[in-house]
Design a protein around this motif. Structure first.
Motif, short mmCIF file in Angstrom:
data_model
loop_
_atom_site.label_atom_id
_atom_site.label_comp_id
_atom_site.label_asym_id
_atom_site.label_seq_id
_atom_site.Cartn_x
_atom_site.Cartn_y
_atom_site.Cartn_z
N THR A 98 -62.78 21.45 -2.99
CA THR A 98 -62.69 21.05 -2.06
C THR A 98 -61.66 22.00 -0.89
O THR A 98 -60.92 23.06 -1.86
CB THR A 98 -61.57 19.69 -2.58
N LEU A 99 -61.82 22.28 -0.09
CA LEU A 99 -61.82 23.53 0.29
C LEU A 99 -60.02 22.35 0.98
O LEU A 99 -59.70 21.88 1.28
CB LEU A 99 -62.57 23.66 2.06
N SER A 100 -59.07 23.81 1.37
CA SER A 100 -57.95 23.72 2.46
C SER A 100 -58.24 22.41 3.50
O SER A 100 -58.66 23.04 4.60
CB SER A 100 -57.29 24.87 2.65
N GLY A 101 -56.86 21.46 3.76
CA GLY A 101 -57.07 20.28 4.92
C GLY A 101 -58.23 19.35 5.07
O GLY A 101 -58.34 18.37 5.70
N LEU A 102 -59.14 19.43 3.81
CA LEU A 102 -60.01 18.39 3.52
C LEU A 102 -59.39 16.93 2.09
O LEU A 102 -58.76 17.87 1.02
CB LEU A 102 -61.52 18.71 3.28
N ALA A 103 -60.27 16.26 2.35
CA ALA A 103 -60.28 15.03 1.01
C ALA A 103 -58.69 14.69 0.54
O ALA A 103 -57.60 14.87 1.43
CB ALA A 103 -61.19 15.37 0.45
N GLU A 104 -58.52 15.01 -0.80
CA GLU A 104 -57.50 15.20 -1.04
C GLU A 104 -56.91 15.69 -0.93
O GLU A 104 -55.22 16.69 -1.32
CB GLU A 104 -57.62 14.84 -2.57
N ARG A 105 -56.78 17.44 -0.22
CA ARG A 105 -55.56 18.12 0.80
C ARG A 105 -56.15 18.75 1.67
O ARG A 105 -55.48 19.60 2.62
CB ARG A 105 -56.58 20.07 0.16
N GLN A 106 -55.36 17.09 2.28
CA GLN A 106 -55.43 16.41 4.25
C GLN A 106 -54.75 17.41 3.97
O GLN A 106 -53.64 16.77 3.02
CB GLN A 106 -55.99 15.29 4.16
N GLY A 107 -53.83 17.89 5.22
CA GLY A 107 -52.90 18.30 5.58
C GLY A 107 -52.30 19.37 5.40
O GLY A 107 -51.21 20.49 5.91
N GLU A 108 -52.85 20.77 4.29
CA GLU A 108 -52.82 21.67 4.23
C GLU A 108 -53.97 22.45 5.52
O GLU A 108 -54.30 22.23 5.81
CB GLU A 108 -53.68 22.41 3.14
N PRO A 109 -52.31 23.72 5.82
CA PRO A 109 -52.85 24.25 7.24
C PRO A 109 -54.40 25.43 6.36
O PRO A 109 -54.34 25.63 5.62
CB PRO A 109 -52.33 25.38 7.67
N ALA A 110 -55.29 25.05 7.34
CA ALA A 110 -56.35 26.32 7.27
C ALA A 110 -57.07 26.69 8.05
O ALA A 110 -57.40 26.29 9.39
CB ALA A 110 -57.29 25.30 6.10
N GLY A 111 -57.53 28.45 8.12
CA GLY A 111 -58.38 28.61 8.72
C GLY A 111 -59.72 29.18 7.66
O GLY A 111 -59.69 29.26 6.90
N GLN A 112 -60.37 29.90 8.86
CA GLN A 112 -61.62 30.45 7.79
C GLN A 112 -60.94 31.31 6.81
O GLN A 112 -62.41 31.16 5.45
CB GLN A 112 -62.41 30.91 9.17
N GLN A 113 -60.35 32.20 7.15
CA GLN A 113 -60.33 32.89 5.77
C GLN A 113 -59.83 32.69 4.35
O GLN A 113 -59.87 32.63 3.44
CB GLN A 113 -59.57 33.98 5.68
N THR A 114 -58.65 31.06 5.15
CA THR A 114 -58.45 30.48 3.82
C THR A 114 -59.71 29.72 2.52
O THR A 114 -59.35 29.60 1.85
CB THR A 114 -57.50 29.60 4.65
N HIS A 115 -60.46 29.36 3.94
CA HIS A 115 -61.39 28.94 3.00
C HIS A 115 -61.91 29.78 1.62
O HIS A 115 -63.17 29.90 1.28
CB HIS A 115 -62.10 27.58 4.06
N VAL A 116 -62.74 30.99 2.85
CA VAL A 116 -62.69 32.18 1.96
C VAL A 116 -62.31 32.59 0.40
O VAL A 116 -62.37 32.65 -0.88
CB VAL A 116 -63.38 33.45 2.70
N GLN A 117 -61.20 32.72 0.66
CA GLN A 117 -59.93 32.43 -0.62
C GLN A 117 -59.87 31.90 -1.21
O GLN A 117 -59.64 31.70 -2.61
CB GLN A 117 -59.00 32.55 0.11
N ASP A 118 -59.73 29.68 -1.01
CA ASP A 118 -59.59 29.02 -1.48
C ASP A 118 -61.23 28.98 -2.89
O ASP A 118 -60.81 29.07 -3.65
CB ASP A 118 -59.86 28.03 -0.96
N ILE A 119 -62.50 29.67 -2.25
CA ILE A 119 -63.63 30.24 -3.19
C ILE A 119 -63.44 30.82 -3.71
O ILE A 119 -63.72 31.32 -5.27
CB ILE A 119 -64.62 30.07 -2.40
N VAL A 120 -62.67 32.25 -3.33
CA VAL A 120 -62.48 33.41 -4.35
C VAL A 120 -60.93 33.39 -5.24
O VAL A 120 -61.54 33.62 -6.50
CB VAL A 120 -62.33 34.18 -3.59
N GLY A 121 -60.60 32.57 -5.10
CA GLY A 121 -58.79 32.55 -5.95
C GLY A 121 -59.60 31.51 -6.94
O GLY A 121 -59.32 31.43 -8.45
N GLU A 122 -60.63 30.35 -6.83
CA GLU A 122 -61.06 29.16 -8.08
C GLU A 122 -61.99 30.06 -8.68
O GLU A 122 -61.34 30.16 -10.09
CB GLU A 122 -62.02 28.35 -7.50
N ILE A 123 -63.21 30.88 -8.18
CA ILE A 123 -63.50 31.91 -9.36
C ILE A 123 -62.94 32.95 -10.58
O ILE A 123 -62.74 32.36 -11.40
CB ILE A 123 -64.94 32.27 -8.75
#
Length: 230
Positions: free
Chosen positions: A35-60
């Motif tokens: 789940t990317l920042s700001g969506l579903a159970e992560r609603q309310g978390e601030p998110a930009g395009q690079q936030t979502h890139v880092q969500d993926i890289v960080g999880e890996i």
């Protein structure tokens, strides 16, 4: 063992992959819906395009995953394509599921089918978010009424900044080992950007006889297709 990292498109969270994950794991592979920042159970978390890139890289990196197949659906092809080139030799393959792809300096909005101004005005009118689709918007996509109801019940507003901020690519996307999955009920041909990428020797095109949300309409078929990349 392949590690599948699964990222659904706009308005969706990790729950969208609930019917795809079991057959991947049954085949002996890892499956990590994200789940990317700001969506579903992560609603309310601030998110930009690079936030979502880092969500993926960080999880890996957090899970220390190797032999990764990154899977991006719809909007999420844009952050997945950027993350793919940032994880280095952890990457085995990228699968773009009826998705947008990143263009260096371009955003999701800049390639929006109704034009960037239309999407930007919708975001501005909805407090900085892209509102989810209604049930009627899923007509003609190979979904049952029950599947549509499940999607509509689970979707959440999508953070607008992730759609308007530009992608950043360090090298040509065509150099990545990639499969593009075209869902034919959503249109018979990939867009021009994808069509050009498919001329690369590293890319291949496959099709599914379903609509834009195959993780709901044809989860078993999608899982079988993903397993061909393992």
């Amino acid at each position: 063992m392949t590690e599948f990292v699964l990222v659904a498109g706009a308005w969706l969270g990790s729950w969208a992959w609930d019917e795809v994950v079991p057959p991947l794991r049954a085949a002996g592979h890892g499956a990590h819906p994200l789940t990317l920042s700001g969506l579903a159970e992560r609603q309310g978390e601030p998110a930009g395009q690079q936030t979502h890139v880092q969500d993926i890289v960080g999880e890996i990196e957090r899970r220390d995953l190797r032999d990764v197949v990154l899977v991006g659906h719809s909007y999420s092809g844009i952050p997945v394509g950027q993350a793919a080139e940032r994880i280095g030799d952890r990457l085995t393959h990228v699968v773009f599921v009826d998705s947008e792809v990143p263009v260096d300096g371009g955003s999701f909005a800049s390639g929006f089918w109704q034009g960037p101004a239309t999407l930007e005005s919708t975001i501005a009118a909805n407090g900085g978010f892209w509102p989810p689709l209604g049930a009627d918007d899923y007509d003609g996509q190979g979904l049952t009424d029950e599947q549509v109801a499940r999607i509509v019940a689970g979707t959440t507003p999508h953070p607008g900044a992730t759609l308007t901020e530009p992608a950043v690519l360090a090298r040509p996307l065509g150099e990545l080992p990639a499969t593009y999955v075209k869902c034919l009920l959503d249109g018979p041909e990939p867009n021009d950007t994808v069509a050009k990428l498919l001329t690369s020797e590293h890319w291949r095109l496959v099709t599914l006889e379903t609509g834009h949300w195959p993780m709901f309409s044809q989860p078993a078929e999608l899982a079988r297709l993903l397993l061909t990349t393992a």
